[in-house]
Write a protein that holds these residues in place. Structure first.
Motif, PDB file in Angstrom:
ATOM      1  N   GLN A 193       0.863  -1.168   0.000  1.00  0.00           N
ATOM      2  CA  GLN A 193       0.000   0.000   0.000  1.00  0.00           C
ATOM      3  C   GLN A 193       0.896   1.212   0.000  1.00  0.00           C
ATOM      4  O   GLN A 193       1.491   1.566   1.003  1.00  0.00           O
ATOM      5  N   ARG A 196      -1.514   5.049   1.379  1.00  0.00           N
ATOM      6  CA  ARG A 196      -2.657   5.116   2.287  1.00  0.00           C
ATOM      7  C   ARG A 196      -2.575   6.313   3.219  1.00  0.00           C
ATOM      8  O   ARG A 196      -3.571   6.797   3.718  1.00  0.00           O
ATOM      9  N   THR A 197      -1.365   6.800   3.485  1.00  0.00           N
ATOM     10  CA  THR A 197      -1.215   7.913   4.404  1.00  0.00           C
ATOM     11  C   THR A 197      -0.955   9.242   3.686  1.00  0.00           C
ATOM     12  O   THR A 197      -0.698  10.237   4.323  1.00  0.00           O
ATOM     13  N   HIS A 198      -1.012   9.224   2.356  1.00  0.00           N
ATOM     14  CA  HIS A 198      -0.746  10.464   1.624  1.00  0.00           C
ATOM     15  C   HIS A 198      -1.898  11.443   1.795  1.00  0.00           C
ATOM     16  O   HIS A 198      -3.055  11.064   1.964  1.00  0.00           O
ATOM     17  N   SER A 199      -1.541  12.736   1.722  1.00  0.00           N
ATOM     18  CA  SER A 199      -2.562  13.768   1.914  1.00  0.00           C
ATOM     19  C   SER A 199      -3.035  14.356   0.595  1.00  0.00           C
ATOM     20  O   SER A 199      -3.639  15.412   0.576  1.00  0.00           O
ATOM     21  N   GLU A 202      -6.499  10.958  -4.254  1.00  0.00           N
ATOM     22  CA  GLU A 202      -6.015   9.613  -4.571  1.00  0.00           C
ATOM     23  C   GLU A 202      -5.662   9.437  -6.044  1.00  0.00           C
ATOM     24  O   GLU A 202      -4.716   8.723  -6.380  1.00  0.00           O
ATOM     25  N   SER A 246      -6.428  -2.963  -3.834  1.00  0.00           N
ATOM     26  CA  SER A 246      -6.924  -1.589  -3.810  1.00  0.00           C
ATOM     27  C   SER A 246      -6.679  -0.917  -5.147  1.00  0.00           C
ATOM     28  O   SER A 246      -5.858  -1.372  -5.950  1.00  0.00           O
ATOM     29  N   PRO A 372      -8.476   3.160  -2.132  1.00  0.00           N
ATOM     30  CA  PRO A 372      -7.500   3.377  -1.058  1.00  0.00           C
ATOM     31  C   PRO A 372      -8.034   4.238   0.075  1.00  0.00           C
ATOM     32  O   PRO A 372      -7.695   4.005   1.238  1.00  0.00           O
ATOM     33  N   THR A 373      -8.857   5.253  -0.250  1.00  0.00           N
ATOM     34  CA  THR A 373      -9.331   6.146   0.806  1.00  0.00           C
ATOM     35  C   THR A 373     -10.152   5.403   1.844  1.00  0.00           C
ATOM     36  O   THR A 373     -10.125   5.746   3.021  1.00  0.00           O
ATOM     37  N   ALA A 376      -7.840   3.526   4.248  1.00  0.00           N
ATOM     38  CA  ALA A 376      -7.130   4.344   5.224  1.00  0.00           C
ATOM     39  C   ALA A 376      -7.896   4.427   6.538  1.00  0.00           C
ATOM     40  O   ALA A 376      -7.327   4.791   7.565  1.00  0.00           O
ATOM     41  N   MET A 377      -9.175   4.057   6.504  1.00  0.00           N
ATOM     42  CA  MET A 377     -10.011   4.180   7.698  1.00  0.00           C
ATOM     43  C   MET A 377     -10.243   2.853   8.401  1.00  0.00           C
ATOM     44  O   MET A 377     -10.947   2.794   9.399  1.00  0.00           O
ATOM     45  N   ASP A 572      -7.126  15.126   3.431  1.00  0.00           N
ATOM     46  CA  ASP A 572      -6.982  13.887   2.658  1.00  0.00           C
ATOM     47  C   ASP A 572      -6.970  14.137   1.148  1.00  0.00           C
ATOM     48  O   ASP A 572      -6.964  13.202   0.357  1.00  0.00           O
TER      49      ASP A 572
END
Length: 882
Positions: A193, A196-199, A202, A246, A372-373, A376-377, A572
């Motif tokens: 992955q 997943r932590t990128h801001s 997507e 994903s 992916p978003t 992330a949760m 996000d």
């Protein structure tokens, strides 16, 4: 990507590995060889020439020069196929030698596919032949289960054998259907992955990563073919039972699953699974509580009588659940809630999470897809393999265009147009985006035949064209129901703000969206069966475009300001493309395409957005401020590029003469945006791209405007010889302003010198050239030295530190005395030694314009260094630095 811990392979390790393989007979070795054939081809493509030579030379398994000649003449693919074909037929000893050479290759080239393949062979060799046969032939089932399996295969074949493709608005109101084998194109699936932590948004984040992989980092990219999803995973050291795939919206998750199921039903893939159950989360949204058994029976009622018998051997079962992001249920894969009886009634969350956690039907396999978003949760540690669909690489993109246009000339024209447009090309890794682009370009080409020359230059213009064509084919007497478009736009914006892709009938009623008009069905897709029907936009970007368009259709200062502020505040990245669309629509020429159908779009909204951009630039653009958020700056730049408002850029940042992106990863898309900014400013004093990870693609996109910069740093970007023609084009531009250029610490070799020498000779502005920390020694270096030594050369500062110069080059440097403009010379960290000292001495004494020379770390003896220091008395006007 998750990194592998590389173990140093010793001779003893290699010998032990060869002995392990030697226990297998010829048939078994051929089985292994065929099983890993696809991996071997992919690995060979990733090898650099030196690694290939080492591989072939090891133990003299093949005549090296012969195969290197094949590679040079026929390309890597044909070379690899020929090599593997010959080794396969050469006998056991040659095959064992080849496997051993691959094993040793891990030291120099620890490619994840290579490490994984050898790891799998080492750990599963004893059962690999059995597993291969099982995947090929399947199980011998009792007669009653065989009958069920045949019916399931038939049912799944009917559901998956055709791909439906939307057609361009106006061509037909029906979707066109193709057999899946005719239209399916491979997408790239990789492990891990990555974002997943990128801001970032997507689609943009994946596009940047995707283009990064297209450069020279493919040695770190583990590709997973669909028939390898349930193979040995060396990262987890097991054969995975739970797999998560994903991918961003439209990248091909559902199509990949459809092809996966089709191939199983057709007997071509994973016959180790006697029964495959395929579900879509959006179709399960109406089921608040159910049992696993009922979930299967609702979809496959003919299995009712044999279901308990099917459940008796869970290891033969595969559950595929597509589109987790479209589920209204929040999944908790770490839930401790016990669910062991497949006939018990529970919530969908409990049923699905129990399958993943193996508390129900332990031993079964599960394959889930999601955006992916959504991932992330949630907790994903319960999955034994995490993978991503990266979409199309260039070859598949080009093939898609050919399939769409069905005319080679037209397809080539369309693909070339997109390839030259960085903003559009970035998103072509997404199959559904390719469809939108092809749809619009096909209409533009038809219009060109009618003497119209307009084609989209920005993503906003692409979608304006797409929507205008929808309206053109559904409006009556040049008018359209504006209120309906406003309703659709408000629902779209609600979805963007709340991560909603799938809408219910209630959602449509809430926003007064009428599904009866054809114009609605041109934006929205309907799925499911009444009364459980859901709706979604053709693609996320269409939803985001409509969310932006509504503010120009129905302008409210308060609502627009709130939308702009909220979109910018999202951490996000969900508002990133929305902001670009709303900025793009501020351009009157872009909006004008929609005027015939909806009248004038709000100019007040346009002015409002421009004021917002001006304020954003004042807040974000001062790059000289410490700790400035470069990503925020680039986001504003991207909005400006979409707006095409060069005057706004020039007036707002025209006085900002220094742009510093050092140590910030610039994707090719960022480079496209930066090119627009530089073009708008026209003159920039400093552009620092040190360690910005700009490779061929990025450099190519920004190269057309780099000649406007006075001081340009391309230090430490891993540039290669093949990038030198691009750099040369910058230096030879008729309006080139570059006075200082740093190519320090790249991967340039002597092969670059000939091209660079011609560029330097033609250039009239360059005063400072730093070539330090490249490997420039070689016969062509003297060509470059000859140009720099010419009395007409204007270079004053020359950096030649650590470029692998040996003693024989010391004499060549004497020619620099002819360049009376040269004042500063750095030849530190080379290998001149005492042998080269007399020539260095002569250079210092005879170069009359020289003011400073750096000579440290050149393998000089203490006595030679003293002699150099004493030269200072003879040339007090020259600073000799050690």
């Amino acid at each position: 990507m998750e990194e592998l811990h590389q173990k140093v392979i010793t001779d003893a390790d290699a010998q032990q590995f060869q002995q392990q393989l030697a226990q297998y007979d010829d048939h078994q070795l051929h089985t292994f060889y065929d099983y890993f054939h696809e991996d071997l081809i992919y690995i060979m493509k990733s090898l650099d020439p030196l690694s290939i030579q080492k591989l072939l030379s090891f133990q003299n398994i093949v005549p090296v020069e012969q195969y290197l000649s094949i590679k040079k003449q026929c390309g890597t693919c044909r070379f690899a196929e020929k090599l593997f074909e010959d080794i396969r037929g050469a006998g056991k000893d040659t095959m064992l030698g080849f496997w051993k050479s691959l094993f040793v290759l891990q030291n120099d080239h620890p490619h994840p596919n290579l490490v994984g393949m050898l790891n799998e062979l080492t750990n599963t060799g004893d059962i690999l032949e059995q597993q291969t046969n099982l995947d090929k032939n399947g199980y011998n089932l009792p007669q009653d289960l065989t009958a069920c399996q045949i019916q399931l295969r038939k049912n799944l074949l009917e559901k998956t054998e055709n791909l439906e493709e939307h057609r361009a608005p106006g061509l037909t109101t029906e979707h066109e259907s193709f057999h899946i084998t005719e239209r399916y194109l491979d997408v790239i699936v990789v492990s891990g992955q990555h974002f997943r932590t990128h801001s970032r948004h997507e689609l943009i984040a994946t596009g940047g990563i995707h283009e990064h992989y297209l450069q020279r980092v493919q040695s770190n990219l583990e590709r997973i073919s669909p028939n390898r999803l349930f193979r040995w995973c060396h990262r987890k050291r097991c054969v995975p039972q739970t797999v998560l795939v994903s991918g961003v919206p439209g990248v091909g998750k559902t199509t990949l699953m459809q092809k996966f199921v089709y191939d199983w039903a057709n007997g071509k893939l994973y016959q180790r699974f006697a029964f495959v159950f395929f579900f879509k989360f959006r179709d399960l949204n109406n089921k608040d509580e159910l049992s696993l058994a009922q979930m299967i029976i609702d979809e496959y009622p003919y299995l009712h009588n044999q279901l308990d018998k099917i459940f008796q051997e869970p290891k033969k079962l595969l559950f595929i659940l597509d589109g987790l992001d479209e589920s209204k249920n929040q999944m908790d894969f770490k839930s401790s809630q016990s669910y062991t009886n497949p006939h018990s009634i529970e919530t969908l969350n409990v049923v699905v999470s129990s399958l993943v956690r193996q508390s129900v039907l332990p031993g079964c396999s599960v394959l889930i897809t999601s955006r992916p978003t959504r991932l992330a949760m949630i907790e994903t540690s319960g999955f034994q393999r995490l993978s991503e669909i990266m979409g199309f690489f260039p070859k598949e993109r080009e093939t898609y265009f050919l399939h769409f246009f069905r005319d080679y000339t037209m397809a080539e024209k369309a693909f070339r147009y997109v390839r030259e447009n960085g903003m559009l090309y970035t998103f072509c890794y997404i199959p559904s985006f390719c469809w939108i682009i092809c749809t619009v370009l096909s209409m533009c080409f038809r219009a060109q035949e009618a003497k119209s020359t307009w084609t989209p230059k920005t993503v906003t213009q692409l979608f304006v064209s797409f929507v205008s064509n929808i309206l053109a084919n559904h409006c009556q007497e040049w008018s359209v129901d504006k209120e309906l478009l406003i309703s659709i736009g408000k629902m779209a914006e609600h979805g963007v703000n709340n991560h909603i892709l799938s809408f219910t009938k209630d959602d449509l009623e809430t926003f007064s969206v009428d599904t009866f008009p054809h114009v609605t069905t041109s934006f929205l897709m309907e799925s499911g069966q009444p009364p459980h029907v859901s709706y979604s936009f053709l693609h996320l970007t269409i939803q985001e475009f409509m969310a932006a368009l509504v503010h120009y259709l129905d302008y409210s200062p308060v609502r627009l300001q709130k939308a702009l502020e909220e979109a910018k505040s999202y951490k996000d990245g969900r508002g990133e493309i929305f902001l670009q669309f709303i900025s793009g629509l501020s351009d009157s020429s872009t909006r004008s395409l929609l005027k015939p159908y909806v009248g004038d779009l709000s100019s007040s909204a346009s002015k409002h957005v421009i004021r917002f951009l001006q304020l954003s630039m004042n807040q974000d653009i001062a790059l000289q401020i410490p700790d400035i958020d470069i990503r925020e700056v680039l986001n504003v730049f991207a909005c400006l590029a979409e707006s095409r408002n060069k005057a706004l850029v020039s007036s707002s940042i025209g006085s900002t003469r220094q742009l510093n992106f050092s140590e910030f990863h610039l994707s090719p898309l960022d480079c496209t945006v930066l090119a627009f900014i530089l073009q708008s400013c026209k003159e920039t004093e400093l552009l620092d791209l040190t360690k910005s990870y700009i490779h061929s693609e990025g450099l190519e996109r920004v190269a057309s405007v780099l000649h406007t910069v006075t001081n340009l740093s391309l230090t430490e970007n891993n540039l290669r010889d093949e990038d030198m023609p691009c750099i040369s084009s910058i230096l030879t531009h008729p309006q080139c302003r570059i006075q200082r250029l740093s190519l320090r610490c790249n991967g340039l070799t002597e092969e670059s010198c000939a091209t660079l020498s011609m560029a330097v000779k033609e250039n009239k502005t360059l005063r400072d050239l730093d070539l330090s920390r490249n490997k420039l020694s070689g016969k062509d270096f003297n060509k470059l030295l000859k140009v720099i030594s010419d009395p007409a050369c204007s270079i004053k500062h020359l950096g030649l530190q650590e470029i692998k110069l040996t003693p024989e080059y010391a004499k060549s440097l004497l020619s620099l005395t002819n360049n009376t403009n040269l004042t500063h010379l750095n030849i530190s960290s080379n290998f001149f030694g005492d042998t080269g000292y007399p020539h260095i001495q002569k250079l210092i004494l005879e170069h009359r314009s020289l003011k400073e020379i750096k000579v440290k770390m050149n393998d000089f003896s203490e006595e030679t260094e003293k002699n150099l220091q004493q030269l200072q008395t003879h040339r007090p006007d020259v600073a000799i630095k050690f």
